[in-house]
Design a protein around this motif. Structure first.
Motif, PDB file in Angstrom:
ATOM      1  N   ASP A   1       0.896  -1.153   0.000  1.00 50.92           N
ATOM      2  CA  ASP A   1       0.000   0.000   0.000  1.00 50.92           C
ATOM      3  C   ASP A   1       0.935   1.204   0.000  1.00 50.92           C
ATOM      4  O   ASP A   1       1.498   1.566   1.038  1.00 50.92           O
ATOM      5  CB  ASP A   1      -0.888  -0.017   1.247  1.00 50.92           C
ATOM      6  N   ARG A   2       1.146   1.799  -1.162  1.00 47.56           N
ATOM      7  CA  ARG A   2       2.191   2.813  -1.310  1.00 47.56           C
ATOM      8  C   ARG A   2       2.010   3.996  -0.360  1.00 47.56           C
ATOM      9  O   ARG A   2       2.970   4.446   0.281  1.00 47.56           O
ATOM     10  CB  ARG A   2       2.228   3.322  -2.754  1.00 47.56           C
ATOM     11  N   LYS A   3       0.797   4.491  -0.253  1.00 47.40           N
ATOM     12  CA  LYS A   3       0.552   5.655   0.596  1.00 47.40           C
ATOM     13  C   LYS A   3       0.921   5.361   2.038  1.00 47.40           C
ATOM     14  O   LYS A   3       1.625   6.134   2.700  1.00 47.40           O
ATOM     15  CB  LYS A   3      -0.917   6.073   0.501  1.00 47.40           C
TER      16      LYS A   3
ATOM     17  N   GLU B   1       4.849   4.898   2.483  1.00 49.08           N
ATOM     18  CA  GLU B   1       5.612   6.139   2.461  1.00 49.08           C
ATOM     19  C   GLU B   1       5.319   7.011   3.683  1.00 49.08           C
ATOM     20  O   GLU B   1       6.215   7.707   4.168  1.00 49.08           O
ATOM     21  CB  GLU B   1       5.328   6.879   1.154  1.00 49.08           C
TER      22      GLU B   1
ATOM     23  N   LYS C   1      13.994   8.823  -8.071  1.00 47.73           N
ATOM     24  CA  LYS C   1      12.668   8.587  -8.619  1.00 47.73           C
ATOM     25  C   LYS C   1      12.687   8.714 -10.136  1.00 47.73           C
ATOM     26  O   LYS C   1      13.288   9.633 -10.690  1.00 47.73           O
ATOM     27  CB  LYS C   1      11.659   9.565  -8.023  1.00 47.73           C
TER      28      LYS C   1
ATOM     29  N   GLU D   1       6.952   6.677 -11.925  1.00 52.21           N
ATOM     30  CA  GLU D   1       6.262   6.361 -10.672  1.00 52.21           C
ATOM     31  C   GLU D   1       7.081   5.461  -9.751  1.00 52.21           C
ATOM     32  O   GLU D   1       6.596   5.007  -8.716  1.00 52.21           O
ATOM     33  CB  GLU D   1       4.910   5.690 -10.979  1.00 52.21           C
TER      34      GLU D   1
ATOM     35  N   GLN E   1       9.982   4.720  -7.139  1.00 51.37           N
ATOM     36  CA  GLN E   1      10.907   5.232  -6.131  1.00 51.37           C
ATOM     37  C   GLN E   1      11.932   4.137  -5.887  1.00 51.37           C
ATOM     38  O   GLN E   1      11.558   2.977  -5.633  1.00 51.37           O
ATOM     39  CB  GLN E   1      10.141   5.538  -4.832  1.00 51.37           C
TER      40      GLN E   1
ATOM     41  N   TRP F   1       9.923   0.658  -5.325  1.00 56.71           N
ATOM     42  CA  TRP F   1       8.509   0.346  -5.365  1.00 56.71           C
ATOM     43  C   TRP F   1       7.780   1.284  -6.316  1.00 56.71           C
ATOM     44  O   TRP F   1       8.238   2.389  -6.611  1.00 56.71           O
ATOM     45  CB  TRP F   1       7.900   0.421  -3.965  1.00 56.71           C
ATOM     46  N   ASN F   2       6.633   0.798  -6.802  1.00 58.22           N
ATOM     47  CA  ASN F   2       5.725   1.635  -7.568  1.00 58.22           C
ATOM     48  C   ASN F   2       4.396   1.671  -6.816  1.00 58.22           C
ATOM     49  O   ASN F   2       4.383   1.489  -5.602  1.00 58.22           O
ATOM     50  CB  ASN F   2       5.560   1.113  -9.005  1.00 58.22           C
ATOM     51  N   ASP F   3       3.291   1.875  -7.482  1.00 56.95           N
ATOM     52  CA  ASP F   3       2.011   1.960  -6.784  1.00 56.95           C
ATOM     53  C   ASP F   3       1.540   0.616  -6.243  1.00 56.95           C
ATOM     54  O   ASP F   3       0.677   0.569  -5.360  1.00 56.95           O
ATOM     55  CB  ASP F   3       0.931   2.518  -7.721  1.00 56.95           C
ATOM     56  N   ASP F   4       2.099  -0.491  -6.751  1.00 58.52           N
ATOM     57  CA  ASP F   4       1.562  -1.809  -6.414  1.00 58.52           C
ATOM     58  C   ASP F   4       2.497  -2.721  -5.633  1.00 58.52           C
ATOM     59  O   ASP F   4       2.048  -3.492  -4.782  1.00 58.52           O
ATOM     60  CB  ASP F   4       1.150  -2.543  -7.701  1.00 58.52           C
TER      61      ASP F   4
END
Length: 343
Positions: free
Chosen positions: A117-119, A122, A142, A145, A147, A159-162
């Motif tokens: 869960d990216r949010k 981070e 970065k 998308e 990091q 990581w990315n969004d997933d």
């Protein structure tokens, strides 16, 4: 701001908290279709053995948590949350986690994939950075998308969004490009395009390993030698699979191993093997000698063997003629018949 103490039990407790995670989801779409080995860990099975309350009642755990609270109350709260909810860190430990091995340009590549869960991840990294004065943002890079960070040549994590991904390459080059490639695979480019892997994945237990012989097309071996071997034996080296499953329950542990051979091995022509035995020995003479070099044996193996041979052995056991062998066999057969009559 607090300074991070490497003697702190925070990392230890965090790792223990991970043990109480469970896994059930699928991130295999990021594994390249050419991977020849895939490990799957399903914590959903392992968590059956875990007891978070037992850990909380442990005196050593209580003492460690007191030390953590002295350094950071927020960090201690995060660890407590992770014990109740393994996903609280943002690393989704309630999903399937994968490790894989493949070959890129004749070099070995290893990878690890965990959904996130990216949010939340981070946010927690920012919390740790603020609490312990760790400049995480300064060491991260970065692109689009993604990091990421390359701690040393031949290694990258990001990581990315997933997903969170770790990639290590034998040649130590272009690890980020590989990670970027794997993060953006189409299903047809992933391991999920392999029917055998899909079947294996559905039957996963606590700890699992899938292996494939399809790597033969990528290994650094002379292609002509492979073709000649397949011609002489009638064996196709690709298309063979191994499935290993370890099922862990409170009262028992079950290990299941399955080897799946292609039709050329199932219908093996033994006569063809015997007829071509001499040619096969000649074919393998080169690779065997090269293999000895890798282990320090060099090409002098035969010479060293002859030097070490005890000459007295030849005197004690001289070479026998065909007639002598025939006589010996008849003698042994006669002794066998005599023993049977005696019994």
């Amino acid at each position: 701001m607090k300074k991070l103490k490497f003697t702190t039990p925070i990392l230890l407790i965090a790792l223990v908290a991970i043990f109480f995670a469970s896994c059930s989801d699928n991130t295999a779409n990021h594994i390249p279709k050419d991977a020849f080995a895939v490990m799957v860990i399903d914590g959903g099975e392992l968590v059956k053995l875990a007891d978070a309350e037992f850990l909380k009642d442990n005196p050593e755990y209580k003492d460690a948590m007191k030390e953590v609270e002295k350094e950071s109350k927020k960090a201690a709260e995060l660890i407590e949350k992770m014990l109740k909810d393994p996903d609280a860190s943002g690393v989704l430990l309630t999903k399937k986690m994968y490790g894989f091995a493949t070959i890129e340009d004749k070099e070995m590549v290893f990878g690890v994939i965990i959904p996130i869960d990216r949010k939340k991840l981070e946010e927690n990294l920012d919390l740790i950075a603020d609490e312990f004065n760790v400049p995480i943002a300064m060491v991260m890079e970065k692109k689009d998308e993604i990091q990421y960070m390359e701690p040393e040549p031949g290694m990258v994590f990001g990581w990315n969004d997933d997903i969170f991904m770790f990639v290590a390459s034998e040649n130590g080059e272009e690890c980020f490009k590989l990670m970027e490639k794997y993060m953006n695979l189409d299903k047809k480019e992933s391991i999920l395009s392999d029917k055998d892997f899909k079947k294996f994945n559905k039957n996963c237990k606590a700890i699992n390993l899938w292996v494939s012989s399809n790597i033969i097309d990528k290994v650094d071996v002379e292609k002509e030698a492979i073709k000649e071997f397949e011609k002489l034996t009638g064996i196709e080296l690709a298309g063979n699979y191994g499935h290993m499953h370890l099922d862990i329950q409170k009262d028992e542990i079950t290990y299941i191993s399955t080897l799946k051979f292609n039709e050329s091995i199932q219908n093996l022509d033994k006569k063809k093997l015997m007829d071509n035995a001499e040619k096969l020995m000649e074919l393998f003479d080169g690779p065997i000698s090269e293999g000895m070099d890798l282990f320090g044996g060099g090409n002098n193996f035969d010479d060293e063997w002859e030097d070490d041979w005890d000459e007295s052995y030849d005197e004690e056991y001289p070479e026998m003629t065909d007639e002598e062998w025939e006589a010996l066999l008849k003698e042994l057969e006669a002794e066998s018949v005599t023993e049977e009559k005696t019994e």
